[in-house]
Design a protein around this motif. Structure first.
Motif: not given
Lengths: 197, 712
Positions: B85, B88-89, B637-638
């Motif tokens: 996850l 993208s950072l 997931y998040s």
């Protein structure tokens, strides 16, 4: 691969109903606290041009921006920037402390140690100290277990506050982007001047 | 201190041993399988002391699968995961495909090799495994556990070594395949031996129209692509003592990129393509000085490029372009000395890596010198095998790294084999951690590598781009990142009797200095955040796995596999213990303390995963049916409850099954047809797992001309 644009990816926004309650309804003594849960609109403005949304605990009200140079408000929000009504923030004496814990268990405000808006780059509440930004879902989530204690603008009263949610407003314009954020928070204001809630 | 005690314990005796039988249904194989990855020397699988698994060519054929990750994920302890996850950072706003998670570690920690040499082209730590054609694979060897003692950085979780076919008797194979989504694959493979010269040639074209899981969004979920894979391998016996291998491999891929953006306040379509090219040269000279001594001289050279562009459709003007070019040169020498009761190998090499990428400031070069040595002892009539080995790596920008490993295998009788291994692994910080200079204009953040942080900050401040009052002094002498370090152990047992094979193992890995992004305490004048990297996290992964294979009858083989996995952040556990981690229910807004039991662990890790396989093969081997069921348990997931950790069922992707079926029939001599269905249950998850396409049907036609060449 589909490129998911920033603003398009923002998840559906959900709200819970705003409810206001008054505590100590069962006690004969006059209540000295003001308690509520409030949703306020705050400018979604990463560039830092828009007005702050200003809030006053004493009567749970949003203060018009025309009064920004007065001591009529306690804290203000714009995007993710918190201001309190002192020094660089305003003419008042408001201060703040961010404390770890749950809202209910935070029954006593610290009597000293409040931070003030010393300068525009040294705010009482540091940006990034109270939320997590998820670059995948673009969600701003206030960190759980953070209680804000405020000394109000008059320097004589205390309030505690917990941020519950930050939601994006409707996507408007082209490119579609939110122009406002909804901050949901609960708070208790102690009108008798003590630090006890 | 840690280092000292570890060296002492190493001297006292450590080794590395353990082997796992493959579940390849190769019960008819008369020859015992030979592996090379676990010890860098050819060893019979039964004697290997390090956890090793083989996926045979026969398994790949029976499964009918085309993509490597689809084959790998059918094996216990291997999970195919999307880029994690934080990707993208890390400077890459788009997903970068899927990689392999082993022992609960991210894809960046598993070395992927082809014939012992690295596969080049990691993006955000992930190698696109789909680019490897499976048509010329002889076998896949999987070694679990820290393998840095032989393979250096990137092999902290283990090694996947894809062994390609070698020149054999004259043989011509043609394969044609058609699958849902207009996915087509054509393969031509030819092998021959003429006197002392061998040749192996392979070419594969693979194309697809892609698919769209969400038609309401412009563009396809997976865009159309076409891949070319080719390999030519020449072997030459120069004299009785000297053999030469020359190999050239080429990969060339083109994928559409077609999506909608907002351009000057209007929706606009951009179109272009991504082009990926990889050219690999490999030479190996083997000198057999005597029956007991061998020398290997190897040279590996690789040039990889990944370029993409997108133009605005209306005006045909450039909207975006990126490029990433990586070159590697790796000369190496290795010796092998075989004694009566021991086997010694050792070697040394240089790894020169160059990168020129649009997201890095300027060309970058890294030089690594390494040397490794390993000894195996065979004691008590070969009932006991001991291995001790270590490798030294010195990269030009950080201190010497020492990675030892030790293993033991004990075979008290023909039924049992007990193994144990322990080793240190490391992963060097990669280019993006050090040199990335990336600004994401859409989301609005900068990500700056540690080695360029001070110059970039000074430059930003000079140009007046930092918010006033920003104190950059503490960041001007940011220390270079340290290598991430791990210590892993594995204990296993294998039992074989008649038609039953059971193999089980437990493992634990502790990793320190894990690199993560952090937010700098000041912003740019445009209120944009700045991120950089630091060594911060301490995690562990531990678990157990069991594989069982049983021949129900001569025709039917059943196998079952299960893995239990825990992977947690030790810093988070410390904070939970200290009562500092809270959760706030997103519906009731109730805030409570997080308990140790609430904490599920690192995202993307399933506690439970399971596989079951049933192979039926008729007596004359003309027909086979192969059914597999693969389960991936729920995984985080998040975060949704305000603490950035996984501790709520609503933060999980639910577990799911993948049922697969294939059936093959040999029609006439040399010709066979295979049909199959992948993802029979049609599981899709567009938001969280866009790489799962949904139900796929396929037909394979194979034609083998070897009977025409061979004398009857």
């Amino acid at each position: 691969m589909k490129r998911v644009l920033f603003y398009c990816a923002i998840a559906a926004i959900s709200f819970t109903a705003c409810k206001k309650t008054t505590t100590h309804a069962h006690t004969p003594a006059a209540p000295t606290t003001v308690t509520g849960t409030k949703i306020i609109s705050v400018a979604f403005d990463p560039m830092g041009m828009a007005n702050f949304t200003l809030f006053r605990f004493r009567d749970s009200s949003i203060v018009a921006n025309a009064d920004s140079a007065t001591g009529n408000w306690d804290f203000g929000l714009r995007f993710t920037t918190f201001i309190v009504n002192s020094n660089a923030g305003g003419p008042g004496s408001a201060g703040a402390i961010l404390v770890d814990g749950t809202f209910d268990a935070a029954t006593t405000a610290p009597s000293t140690g409040y931070a003030y808006d010393t300068t525009t780059s040294a705010r009482a509440i540091k940006d990034g100290s109270w939320y997590t930004y998820n670059p995948t879902t673009h969600a701003f989530t206030p960190n759980a277990g953070k209680v804000f204690f405020f000394k109000t603008a008059d320097g004589l009263h205390y309030a505690k506050m917990e941020l519950l949610a930050v939601d994006y407003g409707p996507l408007v314009g082209n490119p579609p982007s939110p122009s406002i954020l909804y901050y949901t928070f609960r708070y208790t204001y102690q009108s008798n001047g003590t630090t006890t809630f | 201190m840690l280092r000292l005690s570890f060296i002492i314990s190493f001297i006292l005796f450590y080794t590395n041993v353990f082997s796992q039988k493959d579940s390849s249904f190769s019960k008819t194989d008369a020859m015992e399988e030979v592996v090379i990855t676990s010890t860098r020397t050819e060893t019979k699988l039964g004697n290997v002391a390090v956890p090793t698994k083989i996926i045979s060519k026969k398994y790949i054929q029976n499964s009918g699968l085309l993509k490597l990750q689809d084959i790998l994920q059918e094996f216990t302890g291997i999970t195919v995961v999307n880029s994690n996850l934080t990707t993208s950072l890390n400077g890459y706003p788009n997903p970068f495909g899927q990689g392999i998670q082993m022992l609960g570690l991210d894809p960046a920690y598993t070395a992927v090799l082809i014939d012992g040499e690295p596969l080049v082209g990691r993006n955000a730590g992930i190698l696109k495994l789909g680019r490897i054609a499976t048509g010329n694979i002889h076998q896949i060897e999987i070694v679990k556990g820290p393998s840095s003692s032989l393979y250096g950085s990137e092999s902290m979780a283990g090694v996947i070594n894809i062994i390609t076919a070698n020149p054999s008797d004259q043989q011509l194979d043609l394969q044609s395949r058609i699958e849902t989504n207009k996915t087509l694959s054509q393969t031509v493979a030819y092998a021959n031996h003429i006197n002392k010269t061998g040749i192996q040639f392979f070419v594969n074209r693979y194309s697809s129209d892609g698919y769209d899981l969400d038609p309401s969004i412009y563009g396809k979920t997976i865009s159309p692509f076409r891949d070319w894979n080719s390999n030519i391998k020449l072997t030459q016996q120069l004299n009785k003592k000297t053999d030469l291998i020359l190999s050239y491999r080429n990969f060339n891929s083109k994928q559409d990129c077609n999506y909608m953006i907002d351009w000057q306040s209007n929706p606009a379509v951009v179109k272009g393509y991504t082009s990926e090219k990889d050219n690999t040269f490999f030479t190996q000279l083997t000198y057999k000085a005597s029956a007991r001594n061998k020398l290997f001289f190897r040279t590996f050279a690789d040039h990889y490029s990944n370029t993409s562009f997108a133009n605005l459709e209306n005006t045909d003007t450039r909207f975006d372009e990126t490029s990433f070019i990586q070159s590697i040169l790796k000369p190496e020498i290795q010796f092998e000395n075989i004694g009566n009761k021991r086997k010694l190998i050792g070697g040394a090499g240089t790894y020169i890596e160059m990168i020129d990428a649009s997201r890095y400031s300027g060309k970058k070069q890294l030089l690594t010198l390494y040397t490794f040595m390993q000894n195996e002892w065979f004691l008590y009539n070969k009932k006991l095998t001991l291995i001790a080995g270590a490798r030294l790596d010195k990269r030009n920008d950080y201190q010497l790294n020492f990675s030892p490993r030790a293993a033991i295998a004990y075979k008290p009788n023909i039924h049992w084999k007990i193994t144990g291994s322990a080793g240190f692994g490391f992963k060097a910080p990669d280019f993006r951690h050090m040199y990335l200079d990336f600004y994401n204009s859409q989301i609005g953040y900068s990500l700056i590598g540690t080695d360029v942080l001070s110059t970039q900050l000074l430059q930003l401040q000079q140009q007046g781009e930092l918010a006033s009052g920003a104190n950059i002094t503490p960041f001007l002498n940011t220390p270079s990142l340290l290598p991430e370090k791990s210590f892993g152990t594995h204990i296993g047992a294998k039992y074989t009797r008649n038609k039953l094979t059971v193999e089980t193992g437990i493992f634990r890995n502790d990793i320190n200095n894990l690199i993560d992004v952090y937010l700098l305490p000041f912003k740019k004048t445009n209120y944009r955040s700045i991120y950089s990297y630091h060594n911060i996290n301490r995690i562990f992964t531990q678990g157990a796995e069991i594989d069982a294979q049983y021949c129900i009858s001569k025709a039917i083989t059943l196998s079952l596999g299960y893995q239990y996995l825990e992977a947690k952040d030790k810093n988070i556990l410390d904070q939970i213990k200290a009562g500092k981690v809270y959760k706030r229910d997103p519906v009731t807004y109730q805030t409570t303390l997080v308990t140790r039991d609430n904490y599920y662990g690192l995202s993307n890790r399933s506690h439970h995963s399971f596989n079951a396989k049933l192979l039926w093969e008729n007596k004359n081997k003309k027909t086979n049916i192969f059914i597999r069921a693969i389960y991936r348990g729920q995984y985080g997931y998040s975060d949704i409850n305000g603490n950035n950790i996984i501790d709520d069922d609503r933060e999980m992707v639910k577990g799911f099954w993948n049922l697969k079926f294939s059936a093959e029939r040999k029609i006439i001599h040399g010709l066979s047809a295979q049909i199959g269905c992948d993802n029979i249950l049609n599981y899709t998850n567009p938001a969280q797992m866009p790489d799962i396409a949904g139900r796929l049907f396929f037909i394979n036609i194979n034609y083998s001309f070897n009977h025409l060449f061979n004398k009857h």
